[in-house]
Design an enzyme around this catalytic site. Sequence first.
Site, mmCIF file in Angstrom:
data_model
loop_
_atom_site.group_PDB
_atom_site.id
_atom_site.type_symbol
_atom_site.label_atom_id
_atom_site.label_comp_id
_atom_site.label_asym_id
_atom_site.label_seq_id
_atom_site.Cartn_x
_atom_site.Cartn_y
_atom_site.Cartn_z
ATOM 1 N N ARG A 58 67.220 65.113 31.722
ATOM 2 C CA ARG A 58 66.431 65.939 30.806
ATOM 3 C C ARG A 58 67.375 66.573 29.786
ATOM 4 O O ARG A 58 68.531 66.866 30.081
ATOM 5 C CB ARG A 58 65.691 67.038 31.570
ATOM 6 C CG ARG A 58 64.512 66.533 32.379
ATOM 7 C CD ARG A 58 63.770 67.668 33.039
ATOM 8 N NE ARG A 58 64.540 68.284 34.099
ATOM 9 C CZ ARG A 58 65.253 69.389 34.006
ATOM 10 N NH1 ARG A 58 65.276 70.069 32.871
ATOM 11 N NH2 ARG A 58 65.926 69.852 35.023
ATOM 12 N N TYR A 85 64.226 58.322 29.435
ATOM 13 C CA TYR A 85 64.524 58.884 30.761
ATOM 14 C C TYR A 85 63.289 59.608 31.331
ATOM 15 O O TYR A 85 62.647 60.405 30.629
ATOM 16 C CB TYR A 85 65.727 59.848 30.696
ATOM 17 C CG TYR A 85 65.827 60.630 31.980
ATOM 18 C CD1 TYR A 85 66.287 60.002 33.147
ATOM 19 C CD2 TYR A 85 65.379 61.942 32.078
ATOM 20 C CE1 TYR A 85 66.298 60.677 34.348
ATOM 21 C CE2 TYR A 85 65.394 62.627 33.283
ATOM 22 C CZ TYR A 85 65.858 61.989 34.424
ATOM 23 O OH TYR A 85 65.847 62.642 35.614
ATOM 24 N N LYS A 119 57.079 67.105 34.005
ATOM 25 C CA LYS A 119 57.575 68.412 33.562
ATOM 26 C C LYS A 119 56.801 68.920 32.346
ATOM 27 O O LYS A 119 56.506 70.117 32.231
ATOM 28 C CB LYS A 119 59.060 68.313 33.212
ATOM 29 C CG LYS A 119 59.926 67.831 34.357
ATOM 30 C CD LYS A 119 59.837 68.725 35.548
ATOM 31 C CE LYS A 119 60.851 68.329 36.610
ATOM 32 N NZ LYS A 119 60.711 69.157 37.803
ATOM 33 N N HIS A 132 57.250 75.266 39.821
ATOM 34 C CA HIS A 132 58.230 74.223 40.165
ATOM 35 C C HIS A 132 58.504 74.332 41.669
ATOM 36 O O HIS A 132 59.569 74.796 42.082
ATOM 37 C CB HIS A 132 59.503 74.472 39.342
ATOM 38 C CG HIS A 132 60.489 73.348 39.368
ATOM 39 N ND1 HIS A 132 61.810 73.519 39.040
ATOM 40 C CD2 HIS A 132 60.364 72.041 39.662
ATOM 41 C CE1 HIS A 132 62.447 72.366 39.135
ATOM 42 N NE2 HIS A 132 61.591 71.457 39.516
ATOM 43 N N SER A 178 66.398 72.294 39.934
ATOM 44 C CA SER A 178 66.502 70.841 40.062
ATOM 45 C C SER A 178 67.714 70.436 40.906
ATOM 46 O O SER A 178 68.778 71.047 40.798
ATOM 47 C CB SER A 178 66.652 70.220 38.674
ATOM 48 O OG SER A 178 65.610 70.672 37.855
ATOM 49 N N CYS A 203 68.395 70.710 44.083
ATOM 50 C CA CYS A 203 68.888 71.646 45.108
ATOM 51 C C CYS A 203 68.269 71.344 46.469
ATOM 52 O O CYS A 203 68.213 72.210 47.335
ATOM 53 C CB CYS A 203 68.574 73.088 44.723
ATOM 54 S SG CYS A 203 69.673 73.746 43.490
ATOM 55 N N ASP A 210 57.810 68.677 44.259
ATOM 56 C CA ASP A 210 58.338 69.186 42.981
ATOM 57 C C ASP A 210 57.439 70.213 42.285
ATOM 58 O O ASP A 210 57.949 71.142 41.681
ATOM 59 C CB ASP A 210 58.584 68.007 42.030
ATOM 60 C CG ASP A 210 59.486 68.363 40.859
ATOM 61 O OD1 ASP A 210 60.458 69.114 41.072
ATOM 62 O OD2 ASP A 210 59.224 67.901 39.739
ATOM 63 N N ARG A 212 67.568 57.824 40.042
ATOM 64 C CA ARG A 212 66.302 58.246 40.662
ATOM 65 C C ARG A 212 65.570 57.110 41.355
ATOM 66 O O ARG A 212 65.768 55.944 41.035
ATOM 67 C CB ARG A 212 65.375 58.795 39.554
ATOM 68 C CG ARG A 212 65.935 59.998 38.805
ATOM 69 C CD ARG A 212 65.666 61.256 39.550
ATOM 70 N NE ARG A 212 66.228 62.424 38.896
ATOM 71 C CZ ARG A 212 65.697 63.643 39.014
ATOM 72 N NH1 ARG A 212 64.617 63.848 39.714
ATOM 73 N NH2 ARG A 212 66.281 64.685 38.431
HETATM 74 C C1 OXD Z 1 63.924 68.030 37.847
HETATM 75 C C2 OXD Z 1 63.141 66.920 38.444
HETATM 76 O O1 OXD Z 1 64.797 67.767 37.018
HETATM 77 O O2 OXD Z 1 62.319 67.200 39.316
HETATM 78 O O3 OXD Z 1 63.647 69.176 38.208
HETATM 79 O O4 OXD Z 1 63.316 65.762 38.043
HETATM 80 MN MN MN Z 2 61.981 69.309 39.523
#
Ligand code: OXD
Ligand code: MN
Length: 588
Positions: free
Chosen positions: A69, A197, A206, A226, A248, A250, A277, A371
């Site tokens: 991102r 991406y 998002k 989130h 993100s 974590c 998410d 991913r």
């Molecule tokens: C993020 C995702 O970047 O979930 O938070 O991809």
């Molecule tokens: Mn996320």
Amino acid sequence: MTDNRSVLKWLQEMKDLLNPDEVILIDGSQGQLEKLREKACNSGEMIKLNEEKLPGCYLHRTAINDVARVEDRTFICTPTKDEAGPTNNWRDPEEMYKILYGIAKNSYVGRTMYVIPYSMGPIGSLHSKIGIEVTDSIYVVLNMVIMTRVGQKVLDALGQSEEWVRGLHARCNIDESQRYICHFPQDNTIISVNSGYGGNVLLGKKCFALRIASYLGQKEGWMAEHMLILGIENKDGDVKYIAAAFPSACGKTNLAMLIPPKEYKEKGYKVYCVGDDIAWMRIGEDGRLWAINPENGFFGVAPGTNAKSNPNALESTKSETIFTNVAYNLDDNTVWWEGLNSNPPKQGVNWKGEAWDGTSSKEKGAHPNSRFTAPAKNCPCISPDFDSTKGFPISAIIFGGRRAKTTPLVYQSFNWNNGVFIGSIMASETTAASSGKVGVVRHDPMAMLPFCGYNMSDYFKHWIDIGKKLGEKAPKIFNVNWFRVDENGEFIWPGFGDNLRVLDWILKRCDEKIDASVTPIGYVPNPEDINIDNLSITKESLGKILKVDKDLWQDEIKKTKEFYEKFGESLPKELIQELNDLEDRLNK
Ligand code: OXD
Ligand code: MN
């Protein structure tokens, strides 16, 4: 098709602007998707993987300059700068439409315009919302098919309504300097150009489910967060649901799919994943907070995912999955990433598409933000009620971050507003999920810093207002930190499945079954109440990670004050009160 006038009008506008050779409406049928997969493989956009080992799976590589991102290219376009607030990049909507339409104009010449009608949330749920994305990328179509509910049935559910989110994605030339991810909350519109991406182009995720939805939620009295959602069944067969926000990369996916430690399993504990998410939450008829996961799949970080760290995620990727920017194993036409196992391919191709010998190369095979896009139904612990239109009642809300020091393993807020304060001062070390420096501590309130679609002061106020409405029925709020390290930089808490030990404490606190120590920052467990049976961690180490260090917290207050200054007068007075109260308690 549809006879919805607002849809037809907008599609005509898009067609006139983008000038595609043809238009294909994604109806969600397997026949249509199969043709698209074939086309993407023929053009080299995707590689079909070993059908026996990874049935229905594909590999895709993004451009090298387009792997995460891009927060500095992400804009909230509202009539005034104040509506976007001090934490968002703002642009004037009129000016931005002009720039974006200029970039996108005729960019579909020689290409196909795919029209994807999709629902965020189960079709027919009061919680759900509909969007339409146009794109010139088959990769986007196939990812959206996994991540959302797609097809004719969505248009049927939409009927003549004008309430849907318009999404324009155009790959253009993947030119970084002309890359824009723009949101027009007042117009229910998202425009993303010059990227391929996922986080920038799967517009349901998002862009819609967090940025636009958070704005809609504030207007309509609900919340877009989130957060993962998971259900925990205890030995008596009661299932309680938890929603948890982490920045993100974590470990949200790991927590959402955790495997209970052996002795918990033997006692009858079970964990059900609802989402990894995003959570949309609203107050139900019974006055409690109910959540759904608006997504239908997982867009998870691959590196580090393995049979030990997250067997459920790994299992989810065994079929009908799209891998992005992982390493390619030419030996058996499969994929590999760092941390999958200790057998990297000798005959490999790295995420950049270069020949790569994983047994000798010093370079990584997979990008750190590579991913997998996997269907939720593949997850062995997916909730049996995953498609429930009603949603899931939330007992506890958890905030968390990646902090080497300062924050204890777990603590509970004194009350809702104190919990909102704890969420607002969340800080975490940055990760590879976004471009920019990795490992720097930054404030990330409620893990929403990159995702809040309006002024964050108003967002905090919205949280406080929701708490007032929930009253006694409000979920209890907690903070966790799995990432405390010792003098050698090693993690002290084992994490992964053993995090259930902490969640168990949290649920006992929700049921008021257990006492806790009152500290200046909140309620901290008495060490004997965190079960460490069969763990290598000692009682002493546990004591250390439960300790509230006043000096470190004084420093935290200083940093919080600096962060709060950004918001000036608009910051809710309740949060200033909480900060002052914390300072007083620390000074006592
Ligand atoms: C993020 C995702 O970047 O979930 O938070 O991809
Ligand atoms: Mn996320």
